[in-house]
Design an enzyme around this catalytic site. Structure first.
Site, PDB file in Angstrom:
ATOM      1  N   HIS A  92       3.482  10.204 -56.249  1.00  0.00           N
ATOM      2  CA  HIS A  92       4.152  10.228 -54.946  1.00  0.00           C
ATOM      3  C   HIS A  92       3.187  10.693 -53.871  1.00  0.00           C
ATOM      4  O   HIS A  92       2.877  11.882 -53.753  1.00  0.00           O
ATOM      5  CB  HIS A  92       5.380  11.137 -54.992  1.00  0.00           C
ATOM      6  CG  HIS A  92       6.105  11.193 -53.684  1.00  0.00           C
ATOM      7  ND1 HIS A  92       6.735  12.321 -53.226  1.00  0.00           N
ATOM      8  CD2 HIS A  92       6.280  10.248 -52.719  1.00  0.00           C
ATOM      9  CE1 HIS A  92       7.272  12.074 -52.044  1.00  0.00           C
ATOM     10  NE2 HIS A  92       7.009  10.829 -51.713  1.00  0.00           N
TER      11      HIS A  92
ATOM     12  N   ASN B 263      10.204  16.526 -50.801  1.00  0.00           N
ATOM     13  CA  ASN B 263      11.315  15.905 -50.082  1.00  0.00           C
ATOM     14  C   ASN B 263      12.615  16.665 -50.271  1.00  0.00           C
ATOM     15  O   ASN B 263      13.451  16.726 -49.370  1.00  0.00           O
ATOM     16  CB  ASN B 263      11.488  14.451 -50.515  1.00  0.00           C
ATOM     17  CG  ASN B 263      10.492  13.532 -49.833  1.00  0.00           C
ATOM     18  OD1 ASN B 263       9.835  13.925 -48.874  1.00  0.00           O
ATOM     19  ND2 ASN B 263      10.357  12.319 -50.323  1.00  0.00           N
TER      20      ASN B 263
ATOM     21  N   TYR C  22       0.378  21.684 -48.426  1.00  0.00           N
ATOM     22  CA  TYR C  22      -0.455  20.482 -48.478  1.00  0.00           C
ATOM     23  C   TYR C  22       0.362  19.195 -48.348  1.00  0.00           C
ATOM     24  O   TYR C  22      -0.188  18.143 -48.029  1.00  0.00           O
ATOM     25  CB  TYR C  22      -1.278  20.460 -49.765  1.00  0.00           C
ATOM     26  CG  TYR C  22      -2.388  21.474 -49.771  1.00  0.00           C
ATOM     27  CD1 TYR C  22      -3.502  21.305 -48.960  1.00  0.00           C
ATOM     28  CD2 TYR C  22      -2.330  22.608 -50.570  1.00  0.00           C
ATOM     29  CE1 TYR C  22      -4.533  22.243 -48.951  1.00  0.00           C
ATOM     30  CE2 TYR C  22      -3.356  23.547 -50.571  1.00  0.00           C
ATOM     31  CZ  TYR C  22      -4.452  23.354 -49.754  1.00  0.00           C
ATOM     32  OH  TYR C  22      -5.474  24.283 -49.739  1.00  0.00           O
TER      33      TYR C  22
ATOM     34  N   SER D 232       9.889   8.214 -53.642  1.00  0.00           N
ATOM     35  CA  SER D 232       9.892   9.519 -52.975  1.00  0.00           C
ATOM     36  C   SER D 232      11.072  10.388 -53.388  1.00  0.00           C
ATOM     37  O   SER D 232      11.117  11.564 -53.039  1.00  0.00           O
ATOM     38  CB  SER D 232       9.913   9.333 -51.454  1.00  0.00           C
ATOM     39  OG  SER D 232      11.043   8.571 -51.064  1.00  0.00           O
TER      40      SER D 232
ATOM     41  N   GLU E  39       2.259  14.216 -55.571  1.00  0.00           N
ATOM     42  CA  GLU E  39       3.127  14.761 -56.610  1.00  0.00           C
ATOM     43  C   GLU E  39       2.978  13.923 -57.881  1.00  0.00           C
ATOM     44  O   GLU E  39       3.181  12.709 -57.858  1.00  0.00           O
ATOM     45  CB  GLU E  39       4.585  14.767 -56.154  1.00  0.00           C
ATOM     46  CG  GLU E  39       4.878  15.809 -55.090  1.00  0.00           C
ATOM     47  CD  GLU E  39       6.336  15.816 -54.656  1.00  0.00           C
ATOM     48  OE1 GLU E  39       6.871  16.907 -54.414  1.00  0.00           O
ATOM     49  OE2 GLU E  39       6.941  14.730 -54.556  1.00  0.00           O
TER      50      GLU E  39
END
Length: 679
Positions: A429, A479, A619, A408, A441
């Protein structure tokens, strides 16, 4: 000449087939509607026993109105005229001097379902792919081709309100139970069944009397009052006016003209324009997930914790053969139990559940590594264990196997140092919970090959998730943007601001949940791990309060105690009311930290354009869809005003509010995802 509709005459009936030119799915543009209107005018004078309407697309019947036309409409009068055109065509269809039947397969949504409602009969193909619904509310509008008028008498008022307010789709079987379709028929019998209905003389279906009782005038206000709390939990009236308009139209038994006028007003509103923007971003990401083949049949996931198990379960649910590896048999057993519960709730039928379980294999020894086309690592978020794992994986996996990490926040370059061929390594991810969060991702390392990235995108599309290309950098996109926002919330707690006050400020802004509850839901240990990983590259302080709670074992929802307390079912207990000074700019501090980091990501090229930031945050985190995403929100407020606000907060609260250099480059906001190629 007919571009989209194809009219054929049979012995005693006409067959109209819609096959919109240049589109993979049928949509109702103004051109398509006008062409249909011309065909109906031709048919009105023919001595026919009936009309059958069907789709020539494998993807389905009609996916709705052409949403791209919505972007070009800025005048509510023009929007109303478009709705009135659809109503006139549907009224002409309903008024034909002979019966009509819609033959439905695949998706029958929005304006497509409204057109089918104008037919006397509806037949649906008997398979799981057939889905019917009125999802307009998700675009900030409501049905506009007289759907709000025709649906309640057909299925009953409560069922109609539920469909319109939630925008959910229903199966052919449920549609038959509600009376939305007259019959469900196997593919090979559809046209024969349609002919029989045309000759049957059966009157137009109506809902039984007890389903129409809630629509009686004395009861309508009571029904609206009953729906109001449910709607308010999902849609603030200032942010999402469409469901409230639906209730008003139903309560007042609005006419078709009133429906069209209401739609015209909503279609040009800020909420609808931003929701349409978000929808089209999602459609573009879907398209990118279908551009190339992936060649993946067998997926091996390493790490059966929450994320690893959920990724494996979702891949098996979407038809892939999956093996799940972990060092501890009890963790694998828990994952198997979780998988069975998930498949049972989603698939219902015992045979389908068993088939899914047959695709999902526990693998304590890692035998699946040698057969896998894709290996996904989902172990502890630390560099050294990941490096050691990939060193072993490369020895056992086939040369053509795609290697992916679900990290992450750790850059791929740090993980891939042990690989002989780092071009095989990409980031996949996922976000928690995997079954609900649509974004994945696709992380590009410095040595990731184009072929590997293309396979990763295609696999993501195949499991019905949205692939977003991001550069390998600390925290990637979502993140990295989210962490300063969460850290600022914890700093507010340290200053004595009540946790419910902080969360309420965020939800009133439009976030799906507050930052404190979000941190508890993610897990405070995970938040701390990511914050520490990002603290040095982003020059970000980690609050002592976060370390303190994790040190005490108060990890959030999963431990029953974090910032909030949770009962045995994981439900949050209501804390005592907060008493907070009113002069603290809570919302401004939270949101401007987020926007500043979003601008930094855009300037540094973490993603290719402003739209990609919007797509990632909407999203991936649920960032206020009615605002269109962070960059659309910035565009609406103006760069100068936000930059001045950051300067003011920097003077009052310190250098963490220093405006990013990107604020002096407004041209960055002009780069758009839908007009560019994948990065």
């Amino acid at each position: 000449m007919s571009k989209h509709w194809h009219l054929d005459y049979h012995t005693d009936y006409a067959l109209l087939t819609l096959d919109v030119a240049g589109q993979s799915a049928n949509v109702l543009s103004q051109e398509v509607l006008l062409e249909l209107d011309r065909h109906l005018g031709e048919l009105e004078g023919k001595p026919l026993q009936g009309l059958i309407i069907r789709s020539g697309k494998a993807s389905g019947f009609i996916a709705g109105a052409d949403v791209r036309e919505f972007e070009r409409i800025t005048d509510p009068v023009r929007a109303t005229e478009l709705a009135e055109l659809g109503q006139q065509v549907c009224a002409r269809l309903a008024g034909l001097p002979f019966p009509s039947v819609a033959v439905i397969h695949g998706f029958c949504l929005g304006g497509g379902l409204e057109l089918a409602l104008a037919c006397r009969y509806r037949l649906a193909r008997e398979d799981a792919a057939t889905r019917l619904g009125l999802p307009e509310v998700r675009l900030g509008i409501h049905p506009g081709f007289a759907g709000s008028v025709r649906l309640p008498p057909l299925v009953g008022d409560m069922a109609a309100l539920d469909m319109m307010l939630t925008g959910r789709t229903i199966s052919a079987r449920e549609a038959r139970r509600l009376g939305l379709v007259d019959e469900i028929v196997p593919e090979r019998h559809l046209l024969d069944a349609a002919e029989k209905f045309l000759k049957s003389g059966t009157p137009r279906r109506k809902a039984p009397w007890h389903r129409r009782v809630p629509g009686w005038r004395p009861l309508r206000t009571l029904v609206v009052r009953m729906f109001t709390p449910r709607v308010r939990r999902k849609a603030h009236p200032d942010h999402y006016p469409a469901p409230w308009r639906i209730l008003d139209l139903w309560r007042d038994r609005a006419t078709e003209k009133q429906e069209a006028q209401s739609l015209g007003e909503l279609l040009v509103s800020r909420s609808s324009r931003n929701l349409v923007h978000v929808f089209l971003l999602g459609e573009e990401l879907k398209r990118r997930g279908k551009m190339q083949p992936h060649g993946i049949e067998y997926v091996h996931v390493i790490g059966a914790g929450v994320m690893g198990a959920d990724i494996a379960i979702w891949a098996a649910h979407k038809g892939f053969r999956v093996s799940l590896q972990d060092q501890k048999p009890e963790i694998l057993a828990r994952a198997m139990k979780k998988a069975y519960g998930f498949f049972k709730s989603k698939l219902k039928e015992p045979r389908a559940v068993q088939e899914a379980m047959d695709r999902f294999m526990p693998d304590l020894e890692g035998h699946g590594l040698g057969r896998a086309d894709l290996v996904i690592e989902a172990i502890v978020e630390k560099v050294e264990p990941k490096r050691e794992l990939f060193r072993l994986v490369e020895q056992k996996a086939r040369p053509q196997t795609l290697l992916a990490t679900n990290t992450s926040s750790i850059p791929l370059e740090e993980i891939g140092t042990v690989l002989k061929d780092p071009s095989r390594l990409v980031g996949l991810h996922f976000f928690n919970p995997v079954a609900q969060m649509q974004l994945v991702e696709i992380v590009r390392g410095a040595q990731s090959s184009e072929a590997s990235l293309a396979r990763a995108r295609a696999f993501t599309g195949a499991i019905e998730r949205l692939p977003l290309d991001v550069k390998s950098s600390p925290g990637f996109l979502v993140n990295r943007i989210l962490m300063p926002y969460l850290i600022e919330a914890v700093k507010l707690v340290q200053e004595g601001v009540g946790i419910t006050t902080i969360d309420q400020a965020a939800t009133e802004f439009g976030m799906p949940m507050g930052p404190i509850e979000l941190a508890d839901s993610v897990g405070l240990d995970i938040c701390l791990s990511v914050a520490e990983e990002l603290s040095e590259p982003l020059h970000m302080d980690v609050p002592d309060k976060l370390r303190e709670l994790v040190g005490q074992g108060q990890l959030g929802r999963k431990s029953g105690q974090g910032f909030y307390r949770y009962n045995a079912r994981g439900r949050r207990e209501s804390p005592s009311p907060d008493k907070t000074a009113a002069d603290i700019p809570i919302t401004e501090r939270l949101i401007l930290r987020l926007l500043n980091e979003a601008m930094a990501c855009l300037r540094e090229g973490v993603v290719g354009d402003a739209d990609a930031v919007d797509a990632g945050m909407v999203y991936g985190t649920g960032f206020a869809p009615f605002l269109g995403g962070p960059m659309s929100y910035i565009d609406s407020l103006g760069v100068t005003g936000i930059s001045h606000s950051l300067h003011r907060l920097m003077q009052e609260y310190g250098p963490r509010f220093k405006p990013d250099a990107g604020w002096s480059q407004p041209e960055l906001l002009k780069r758009r995802l839908r007009s560019s190629n994948p990065t």
